[in-house]
Structures are given as C-alpha cells and as structure tokens.
Design a protein around this motif. Structure first.
Motif, PDB file in Angstrom:
ATOM      1  N   UNK A  69       0.846  -1.187   0.000  1.00 25.39           N
ATOM      2  CA  UNK A  69       0.000   0.000   0.000  1.00 25.39           C
ATOM      3  C   UNK A  69       0.889   1.246   0.000  1.00 25.39           C
ATOM      4  N   UNK A  70       0.752   2.083  -1.008  1.00 25.08           N
ATOM      5  CA  UNK A  70       1.504   3.333  -1.056  1.00 25.08           C
ATOM      6  C   UNK A  70       0.997   4.269   0.034  1.00 25.08           C
ATOM      7  N   UNK A  71       1.943   4.937   0.719  1.00 31.80           N
ATOM      8  CA  UNK A  71       1.615   5.820   1.834  1.00 31.80           C
ATOM      9  C   UNK A  71       2.289   7.168   1.611  1.00 31.80           C
ATOM     10  N   UNK A  72       1.582   8.261   1.917  1.00 31.17           N
ATOM     11  CA  UNK A  72       2.193   9.582   1.731  1.00 31.17           C
ATOM     12  C   UNK A  72       1.618  10.576   2.730  1.00 31.17           C
ATOM     13  N   UNK A  73       2.382  11.634   2.967  1.00 30.51           N
ATOM     14  CA  UNK A  73       1.951  12.737   3.831  1.00 30.51           C
ATOM     15  C   UNK A  73       2.216  14.045   3.116  1.00 30.51           C
ATOM     16  N   UNK A  74       1.201  14.917   3.101  1.00 27.09           N
ATOM     17  CA  UNK A  74       1.366  16.252   2.553  1.00 27.09           C
ATOM     18  C   UNK A  74       0.988  17.265   3.622  1.00 27.09           C
ATOM     19  N   UNK A  75       1.757  18.345   3.682  1.00 25.69           N
ATOM     20  CA  UNK A  75       1.513  19.423   4.626  1.00 25.69           C
ATOM     21  C   UNK A  75       1.218  20.676   3.818  1.00 25.69           C
ATOM     22  N   UNK A  76       0.030  21.226   3.998  1.00 29.11           N
ATOM     23  CA  UNK A  76      -0.405  22.408   3.233  1.00 29.11           C
ATOM     24  C   UNK A  76      -0.250  22.192   1.727  1.00 29.11           C
ATOM     25  N   UNK A  80      -2.219  22.211   7.629  1.00 30.98           N
ATOM     26  CA  UNK A  80      -3.162  21.160   7.256  1.00 30.98           C
ATOM     27  C   UNK A  80      -2.352  19.904   6.926  1.00 30.98           C
ATOM     28  N   UNK A  81      -2.569  18.855   7.703  1.00 32.84           N
ATOM     29  CA  UNK A  81      -1.816  17.608   7.578  1.00 32.84           C
ATOM     30  C   UNK A  81      -2.714  16.567   6.919  1.00 32.84           C
ATOM     31  N   UNK A  82      -2.269  16.038   5.782  1.00 34.46           N
ATOM     32  CA  UNK A  82      -3.049  15.023   5.064  1.00 34.46           C
ATOM     33  C   UNK A  82      -2.212  13.768   4.888  1.00 34.46           C
ATOM     34  N   UNK A  83      -2.719  12.652   5.428  1.00 34.86           N
ATOM     35  CA  UNK A  83      -2.085  11.355   5.241  1.00 34.86           C
ATOM     36  C   UNK A  83      -2.942  10.543   4.283  1.00 34.86           C
ATOM     37  N   UNK A  84      -2.297   9.927   3.294  1.00 36.46           N
ATOM     38  CA  UNK A  84      -2.995   9.106   2.304  1.00 36.46           C
ATOM     39  C   UNK A  84      -2.407   7.709   2.288  1.00 36.46           C
ATOM     40  N   UNK A  85      -3.276   6.702   2.301  1.00 27.05           N
ATOM     41  CA  UNK A  85      -2.859   5.325   2.082  1.00 27.05           C
ATOM     42  C   UNK A  85      -3.722   4.771   0.963  1.00 27.05           C
ATOM     43  N   UNK A  86      -3.059   4.302  -0.089  1.00 27.34           N
ATOM     44  CA  UNK A  86      -3.767   3.818  -1.267  1.00 27.34           C
ATOM     45  C   UNK A  86      -4.735   2.690  -0.903  1.00 27.34           C
ATOM     46  N   UNK A  87      -5.962   2.813  -1.388  1.00 26.00           N
ATOM     47  CA  UNK A  87      -6.971   1.810  -1.109  1.00 26.00           C
ATOM     48  C   UNK A  87      -7.758   2.067   0.147  1.00 26.00           C
ATOM     49  N   UNK A  88      -7.276   2.973   1.001  1.00 22.96           N
ATOM     50  CA  UNK A  88      -8.005   3.293   2.232  1.00 22.96           C
ATOM     51  C   UNK A  88      -8.634   4.679   2.114  1.00 22.96           C
ATOM     52  N   UNK A  89      -7.807   5.719   2.015  1.00 21.13           N
ATOM     53  CA  UNK A  89      -8.361   7.055   1.894  1.00 21.13           C
ATOM     54  C   UNK A  89      -7.428   8.105   2.466  1.00 21.13           C
TER      55      UNK A  89
END
Length: 325
Positions: A227-234, A291-300
């Motif tokens: 599962x690809x995982x990423x974090x974006x800030x603003x 604004x902190x956004x965490x994404x995991x592919x297939x989850x959300x």
C-alpha cells in the motif's frame, strides 16, 4: 466493505451513526436508517423498527463488532436489498473517528524509522499504549499541547481488531483483524524526549491527540503488503513510503500484542511510522494552522488542521532530591 462514523441531527440533538462508504457513488449509507426503512417496509411498527435498527447498528463500531459476524452479515444484507443511491453525499457528512477504541496501542515495526534504536527494538516488536479518549477523526482539530515546542505527525497504518482473541500466533492472527485505517500518531517531540529520560512513558508527549480515519476498510479489499503511503503538509508532499517495508509483519504485531492479554473488538493498533513518515526524520516541524493530510492507497485520506498552542495553567515545581529519602 468500508465502514465509518458520522454525526447526524435527531430530535434529541446530534447522534453518532455508523455508515457504509461508497466512493464509486460518492455517498454513504446510514446503516440504522436504512435498516429502519427496510423493517417498516416489511410490516414492523415505527417504534420497533427504530429499536431493532439501533440495536443492529449502534453509533459505536466497537459495540457493533462485539456482535460478531452478525454485524457484517447485516451490512451485506442491506447492500443487497437497499438502493445505495439513497445515501448521503460524501460532501455533506461530518466525520467522527471510524472507531471508538477501548484500547489504543502503537508499535514501531517499520524499517529505518529507528535506525539508531537499541537492540531490543529488533528482538521483539515493542509498543506503547496511548490515551483512547483523545482520538479525533478526519476534519478534527489537532491539540497543540502545553509545553510543546516541536509538534510532529507520524504516517502509520492502523489495524482494527474485530474479535476477542489472546495468545495468537502470526499464522492465526488474521482471524482477529476486522480491517485497517489511516493512523496519525501526533507527537510532541521535546516532551517525548524529556519524559523518556525518566524511563517511563511516553505520556504527555503522545497522549494529547491521535487521528484515525477516514473510515475502516475490510481486508478483502486490500493487499496489506503493498500500500503506497504519503503525507502532505499544506499541499506539499513531505513523506512517501510503502506498507511492504515492515520489519515485523502484521501477524507478528498482533501475536505479540495478544500474548498473555486479550485483544478486544474495536481496539486499534498502529504499526509505527513508515520510514521517512515524520517531520522529525526530515528536519521539519509543524506549525499552528498547518493542514496535515495522510494518504494510504486503497483506504483514503485523513486530513487534520493543527490548532493553536494551549496555555499552561499550572506547572509542576521540581522537588529537592533529598526529600525523597
């Protein structure tokens, strides 16, 4: 199957409701409301339909999971018998944490996140426990705790326990798992370092806020090893990783957590931070309003805004060491 929790208005005020999530139609289905309609159509009175639907689909995922397979069987039946287009638009819901965990644990199971850790980190899959009463969902405001000078996010996979289990093995552990979610173990780095010098904790460096969400995805929809995982800030990507880089497998994590103590329905277990999945590893820090956004592919996507620092209303005064003798 994707299961979440939202707030809905009722004559008695706002109430939590379990929903199934359908990204293909951009809707969620209020499970209790759909079950109530189904029962009324089959001749039940409004009073009994409400009572039965609420019992089958309470506002707590923990309570729903405690009914065993009756919960997932009922969701499947609703999906077969209801028009999912009658759901609520995703853009119109206010999210709660998808789980109301009675127990919250966090491991440190990924490669390279603790490259300078002592040998014990590689001998057993260590974990700590976090305060489950400070869990927030997507859209929730992150508490900036008193005394924090370095607030940080942590990009993790959250494991949601579905059944009461103990003394599992890695080979049998899958039977305890209901699904997975995105897990953000916020950390106050300076408080954490200070507390750990006392060989206790972590406490105030961790217990102020943990975010999970946006919903829980059951295992039949995912390959947890990739599962690809990423974090974006603003809007700027800071972190990227993959769930396949675990040193300790998910089966081993669950087996160790269940050794001589029970795992319980609704319990949430963090895998630990994927390598590069925190600002600390990158030499970066969060600030109020980020604004902190965490994404995991297939989850959300789990999205949270950092709040303003809380003022101190009291600070403990150091004691004279001699007074402890």
């Amino acid at each position: 199957m994707k299961i979440g929790r939202i707030i809905r208005q009722s004559p008695d005020g706002p109430v939590p409701r379990l929903v199934s999530v359908h990204p293909d139609t951009n809707t969620v289905l209020d499970l209790a409301a759909a079950e109530r309609r189904r029962l009324i159509e089959r001749g039940a009175s409004h009073r009994m339909a409400t009572r039965l639907a609420t019992a089958q689909f309470p506002g707590s995922l923990t309570e729903a999971l405690e009914t065993g397979t009756a919960f997932t069987d009922a969701v499947t039946r609703l999906h077969q018998q209801c028009d999912l287009l009658d759901g609520i638009a995703l853009t119109d819901v206010n999210w709660l944490p998808p789980v109301d965990p009675p127990v919250l644990r966090d491991f440190n199971a990924f490669k390279n996140h603790e490259v300078n850790a002592p040998d014990v980190w590689f001998e057993v899959p260590l974990f700590f426990k976090i305060n489950p009463s400070t869990v927030i969902g997507t859209g929730g405001l992150v508490t900036w705790p008193v005394g924090c000078e370095h607030l940080d996010y942590e990009l993790e996979l959250g494991l949601v326990v579905g059944t009461h289990s103990s003394n599992l093995t890695p080979e049998t552990a899958h039977r305890a798992l209901f699904g997975v979610t995105v897990f953000n173990d916020f950390s106050a780095r300076n408080l954490l370092r200070y507390e750990m010098d006392g060989r206790l904790g972590p406490a105030k460096g961790k217990d102020f806020c943990t975010a999970i969400g946006p919903w829980v995805v059951t295992l039949d929809e995912l390959d947890l090893s990739d599962l690809a995982m990423s974090a974006t800030i603003n809007g700027e990507q800071w972190s990227a990783g993959n769930s396949g880089s675990l040193v300790w497998s998910i089966g081993e994590i669950l087996a160790y957590a269940s050794r001589s103590e029970p795992l319980v329905p609704g319990e949430v277990i963090g895998t630990g931070t994927v390598a590069g999945g925190s600002g600390w590893e990158l030499g970066r820090r969060l600030a109020p309003g980020d604004v902190v956004q965490l994404d995991i592919n297939g989850i959300g996507s789990l999205v949270n805004t950092v709040g303003d620092p809380e003022p101190a209303r009291w600070n403990p005064q150091p004691r004279d060491r001699s007074s402890a003798r």
